[in-house]
Design a protein around this motif. Structure first.
Motif, PDB file in Angstrom:
ATOM      1  N   VAL A  50      -4.425   4.468   2.971  1.00  0.00           N
ATOM      2  CA  VAL A  50      -5.061   3.570   2.008  1.00  0.00           C
ATOM      3  C   VAL A  50      -5.189   2.165   2.615  1.00  0.00           C
ATOM      4  O   VAL A  50      -4.216   1.625   3.144  1.00  0.00           O
ATOM      5  N   TYR A  51      -6.398   1.616   2.507  1.00  0.00           N
ATOM      6  CA  TYR A  51      -6.680   0.255   3.020  1.00  0.00           C
ATOM      7  C   TYR A  51      -6.717  -0.704   1.843  1.00  0.00           C
ATOM      8  O   TYR A  51      -7.389  -0.440   0.847  1.00  0.00           O
ATOM      9  N   VAL A  52      -6.010  -1.805   1.953  1.00  0.00           N
ATOM     10  CA  VAL A  52      -6.099  -2.836   0.913  1.00  0.00           C
ATOM     11  C   VAL A  52      -6.839  -4.039   1.483  1.00  0.00           C
ATOM     12  O   VAL A  52      -6.556  -4.483   2.592  1.00  0.00           O
ATOM     13  N   ALA A  53      -7.813  -4.529   0.715  1.00  0.00           N
ATOM     14  CA  ALA A  53      -8.593  -5.694   1.151  1.00  0.00           C
ATOM     15  C   ALA A  53      -8.052  -6.946   0.475  1.00  0.00           C
ATOM     16  O   ALA A  53      -7.900  -6.985  -0.750  1.00  0.00           O
ATOM     17  N   VAL A  54      -7.770  -7.954   1.286  1.00  0.00           N
ATOM     18  CA  VAL A  54      -7.315  -9.252   0.798  1.00  0.00           C
ATOM     19  C   VAL A  54      -8.331 -10.315   1.257  1.00  0.00           C
ATOM     20  O   VAL A  54      -9.066 -10.089   2.211  1.00  0.00           O
ATOM     21  N   PRO A  55      -8.357 -11.468   0.569  1.00  0.00           N
ATOM     22  CA  PRO A  55      -9.387 -12.451   0.936  1.00  0.00           C
ATOM     23  C   PRO A  55      -9.188 -13.099   2.306  1.00  0.00           C
ATOM     24  O   PRO A  55     -10.165 -13.422   2.978  1.00  0.00           O
ATOM     25  N   GLY A  56      -7.924 -13.331   2.744  1.00  0.00           N
ATOM     26  CA  GLY A  56      -7.718 -14.099   3.956  1.00  0.00           C
ATOM     27  C   GLY A  56      -8.158 -15.532   3.736  1.00  0.00           C
ATOM     28  O   GLY A  56      -8.319 -15.942   2.592  1.00  0.00           O
ATOM     29  N   PRO A  57      -8.448 -16.324   4.769  1.00  0.00           N
ATOM     30  CA  PRO A  57      -8.361 -15.945   6.181  1.00  0.00           C
ATOM     31  C   PRO A  57      -6.958 -16.026   6.759  1.00  0.00           C
ATOM     32  O   PRO A  57      -6.763 -15.617   7.900  1.00  0.00           O
ATOM     33  N   MET A  58      -5.994 -16.539   5.993  1.00  0.00           N
ATOM     34  CA  MET A  58      -4.634 -16.536   6.559  1.00  0.00           C
ATOM     35  C   MET A  58      -4.100 -15.121   6.503  1.00  0.00           C
ATOM     36  O   MET A  58      -4.526 -14.319   5.682  1.00  0.00           O
ATOM     37  N   LEU A  59      -3.166 -14.836   7.379  1.00  0.00           N
ATOM     38  CA  LEU A  59      -2.495 -13.550   7.315  1.00  0.00           C
ATOM     39  C   LEU A  59      -1.464 -13.628   6.196  1.00  0.00           C
ATOM     40  O   LEU A  59      -1.370 -14.642   5.506  1.00  0.00           O
ATOM     41  N   GLU A  60      -0.706 -12.544   5.996  1.00  0.00           N
ATOM     42  CA  GLU A  60       0.153 -12.486   4.821  1.00  0.00           C
ATOM     43  C   GLU A  60       1.565 -12.995   5.120  1.00  0.00           C
ATOM     44  O   GLU A  60       2.035 -12.938   6.258  1.00  0.00           O
ATOM     45  N   PRO A  81       5.672 -12.452   4.673  1.00  0.00           N
ATOM     46  CA  PRO A  81       6.482 -11.219   4.639  1.00  0.00           C
ATOM     47  C   PRO A  81       6.571 -10.629   3.226  1.00  0.00           C
ATOM     48  O   PRO A  81       6.498  -9.411   3.051  1.00  0.00           O
ATOM     49  N   ALA A  82       6.710 -11.485   2.215  1.00  0.00           N
ATOM     50  CA  ALA A  82       6.803 -10.985   0.834  1.00  0.00           C
ATOM     51  C   ALA A  82       5.500 -10.310   0.417  1.00  0.00           C
ATOM     52  O   ALA A  82       5.504  -9.295  -0.280  1.00  0.00           O
ATOM     53  N   GLU A  83       4.378 -10.877   0.860  1.00  0.00           N
ATOM     54  CA  GLU A  83       3.080 -10.260   0.524  1.00  0.00           C
ATOM     55  C   GLU A  83       2.938  -8.901   1.211  1.00  0.00           C
ATOM     56  O   GLU A  83       2.437  -7.950   0.605  1.00  0.00           O
ATOM     57  N   TYR A  84       3.358  -8.792   2.451  1.00  0.00           N
ATOM     58  CA  TYR A  84       3.291  -7.481   3.137  1.00  0.00           C
ATOM     59  C   TYR A  84       4.140  -6.446   2.382  1.00  0.00           C
ATOM     60  O   TYR A  84       3.710  -5.311   2.184  1.00  0.00           O
ATOM     61  N   ARG A  85       5.338  -6.871   1.936  1.00  0.00           N
ATOM     62  CA  ARG A  85       6.201  -5.923   1.189  1.00  0.00           C
ATOM     63  C   ARG A  85       5.508  -5.508  -0.112  1.00  0.00           C
ATOM     64  O   ARG A  85       5.525  -4.346  -0.503  1.00  0.00           O
ATOM     65  N   TYR A  86       4.896  -6.485  -0.759  1.00  0.00           N
ATOM     66  CA  TYR A  86       4.168  -6.212  -2.018  1.00  0.00           C
ATOM     67  C   TYR A  86       3.032  -5.212  -1.777  1.00  0.00           C
ATOM     68  O   TYR A  86       2.862  -4.238  -2.521  1.00  0.00           O
ATOM     69  N   LEU A  87       2.250  -5.431  -0.704  1.00  0.00           N
ATOM     70  CA  LEU A  87       1.095  -4.562  -0.426  1.00  0.00           C
ATOM     71  C   LEU A  87       1.562  -3.139  -0.127  1.00  0.00           C
ATOM     72  O   LEU A  87       0.903  -2.169  -0.514  1.00  0.00           O
ATOM     73  N   ARG A  88       2.692  -3.013   0.554  1.00  0.00           N
ATOM     74  CA  ARG A  88       3.246  -1.678   0.825  1.00  0.00           C
ATOM     75  C   ARG A  88       3.692  -1.036  -0.494  1.00  0.00           C
ATOM     76  O   ARG A  88       3.440   0.144  -0.740  1.00  0.00           O
ATOM     77  N   THR A  89       4.329  -1.844  -1.345  1.00  0.00           N
ATOM     78  CA  THR A  89       4.848  -1.334  -2.625  1.00  0.00           C
ATOM     79  C   THR A  89       3.727  -0.816  -3.522  1.00  0.00           C
ATOM     80  O   THR A  89       3.901   0.176  -4.226  1.00  0.00           O
ATOM     81  N   ILE A  90       2.571  -1.467  -3.486  1.00  0.00           N
ATOM     82  CA  ILE A  90       1.489  -1.020  -4.374  1.00  0.00           C
ATOM     83  C   ILE A  90       0.714   0.160  -3.783  1.00  0.00           C
ATOM     84  O   ILE A  90      -0.240   0.645  -4.389  1.00  0.00           O
ATOM     85  N   GLY A  91       1.122   0.628  -2.605  1.00  0.00           N
ATOM     86  CA  GLY A  91       0.545   1.892  -2.127  1.00  0.00           C
ATOM     87  C   GLY A  91      -0.398   1.798  -0.954  1.00  0.00           C
ATOM     88  O   GLY A  91      -1.101   2.771  -0.654  1.00  0.00           O
ATOM     89  N   ALA A  92      -0.405   0.654  -0.247  1.00  0.00           N
ATOM     90  CA  ALA A  92      -1.330   0.530   0.878  1.00  0.00           C
ATOM     91  C   ALA A  92      -0.635   0.886   2.194  1.00  0.00           C
ATOM     92  O   ALA A  92       0.569   0.681   2.357  1.00  0.00           O
ATOM     93  N   ASP A  93      -1.429   1.420   3.112  1.00  0.00           N
ATOM     94  CA  ASP A  93      -0.949   1.748   4.462  1.00  0.00           C
ATOM     95  C   ASP A  93      -1.428   0.737   5.498  1.00  0.00           C
ATOM     96  O   ASP A  93      -0.865   0.652   6.588  1.00  0.00           O
ATOM     97  N   ALA A  94      -2.509   0.033   5.192  1.00  0.00           N
ATOM     98  CA  ALA A  94      -3.049  -0.957   6.124  1.00  0.00           C
ATOM     99  C   ALA A  94      -3.730  -2.058   5.310  1.00  0.00           C
ATOM    100  O   ALA A  94      -4.231  -1.807   4.211  1.00  0.00           O
ATOM    101  N   VAL A  95      -3.753  -3.274   5.881  1.00  0.00           N
ATOM    102  CA  VAL A  95      -4.337  -4.420   5.171  1.00  0.00           C
ATOM    103  C   VAL A  95      -5.339  -5.141   6.069  1.00  0.00           C
ATOM    104  O   VAL A  95      -5.111  -5.306   7.254  1.00  0.00           O
ATOM    105  N   GLY A  96      -6.454  -5.540   5.457  1.00  0.00           N
ATOM    106  CA  GLY A  96      -7.473  -6.275   6.205  1.00  0.00           C
ATOM    107  C   GLY A  96      -8.327  -7.105   5.266  1.00  0.00           C
ATOM    108  O   GLY A  96      -8.089  -7.137   4.053  1.00  0.00           O
ATOM    109  N   MET A  97      -9.323  -7.766   5.846  1.00  0.00           N
ATOM    110  CA  MET A  97     -10.119  -8.744   5.090  1.00  0.00           C
ATOM    111  C   MET A  97     -11.586  -8.342   4.962  1.00  0.00           C
ATOM    112  O   MET A  97     -12.444  -9.206   4.757  1.00  0.00           O
ATOM    113  N   SER A  98     -11.867  -7.068   5.072  1.00  0.00           N
ATOM    114  CA  SER A  98     -13.282  -6.665   5.056  1.00  0.00           C
ATOM    115  C   SER A  98     -13.442  -5.298   4.380  1.00  0.00           C
ATOM    116  O   SER A  98     -12.604  -4.878   3.596  1.00  0.00           O
TER     117      SER A  98
END
Ligand code: HPA
Length: 272
Positions: A183-193, A195-212
């Motif tokens: 599962v890919y999660v799209a975030v607005p960026g342009p900053m990277l995440e 550590p707490a945001e990465y944990r959150y994105l994993r918790t909600i079910g994503a396997d990878a994160v990107g901006m597109s």
């Protein structure tokens, strides 16, 4: 719709009505596939009426039309990101143009951070679902029924038949070990995440994160186009592996994976 039609009419005039069957959008640092295309026509975005123009210097900003693995393709060399300040409508304008040029399917690649602890740098991930955390989406506003339905279904946004073909191609190419699925999660960026945001994105079910990718996929599904999307894992974002991200490292990781991505997409096309 009128802007779309003007852009399409211009491209058709320039290309003697070249009719591609597959549209391809290449992600950051993943332009090599374009070098494999037997190019018949090349058009600068700047010349196409109403086409957005790339703000990123390193993005070529060209539409390539030609043949790849025996299939007629149109390749977007340089995509538009929401963080660059484009409206969602501008981000997906090229997808709609490609549909009106005649494409029957859309292939997309991107660079993404790995949230799944089983992933390694430079793995490929076949996207089988997504989560949209962008603050908007390209279907907001009045619906143009000529493009698609008001409430498009997203049950199988990533085409199961294309996913099966990509998996088979990965096995045939000896890439099974480095080809993940998730599962890919799209975030607005342009900053990277954080550590707490990465944990959150994993918790909600994503396997990878990107901006597109997600806006283009939503627009493609609205148009009824089957989609194959592949992430290249360019940095690891799970506890134990997290460290400051250097963009040069992301590009280096993309470069390592690029030949595998190119081979995979060519094989899926050849299997048509
Ligand atoms: N986060 C968001 N986008 C990305 C990342 C990331 O870690 N890596 C590559 N694109």
């Amino acid at each position: 719709m009128q802007h779309l039609q003007e852009a399409v009419a211009f491209i058709q005039t320039q290309t003697q009505h070249f009719a591609p069957s597959t549209g391809i959008i290449l992600g950051t640092g993943l332009g090599a596939l374009a070098k494999e295309v037997e190019i018949q026509h090349e058009i600068s975005y700047a010349d196409i009426p109403h086409f957005p123009v790339s703000t990123v210097e390193s993005h070529a900003g060209r539409l390539l039309l030609g043949t790849l693995s025996g299939q007629k393709v149109v390749v977007l060399q340089g995509r538009f990101h929401y963080y660059e300040g484009y409206s969602m409508e501008q981000v997906v304008f090229p997808v709609r143009v490609m549909k009106l040029l005649g494409i029957k399917q859309l292939f997309v690649s991107n660079a993404a951070g790995g949230l799944n602890p089983e992933f390694q740098i430079s793995d490929l991930m076949l996207i089988d679902d997504h989560i949209n955390l962008l603050p908007s989406n390209p279907l907001i506003g009045p619906n143009d029924a000529q493009l698609g339905p008001r409430f498009p279904d997203m049950y199988a946004a990533y085409d199961p038949a294309l996913l099966a073909r990509a998996r088979a191609a990965a096995v045939a190419l000896g890439q099974n070990e480095t080809t993940q699925r998730g599962v890919y999660v799209a975030v607005p960026g342009p900053m990277l995440e954080t550590p707490a945001e990465y944990r959150y994105l994993r918790t909600i079910g994503a396997d990878a994160v990107g901006m597109s990718t997600v806006p283009e996929v939503i627009a493609a599904r609205h148009l009824g186009l089957p989609v194959l999307a592949v992430s290249v894992i360019t940095d690891l974002c799970y506890p134990g592996q997290l460290k400051p991200v250097v963009i040069a490292d992301i590009l280096a990781a993309a470069a390592v994976a690029e030949p595998r991505l190119t081979a995979l997409m060519k094989a899926v096309l050849a299997a048509e």
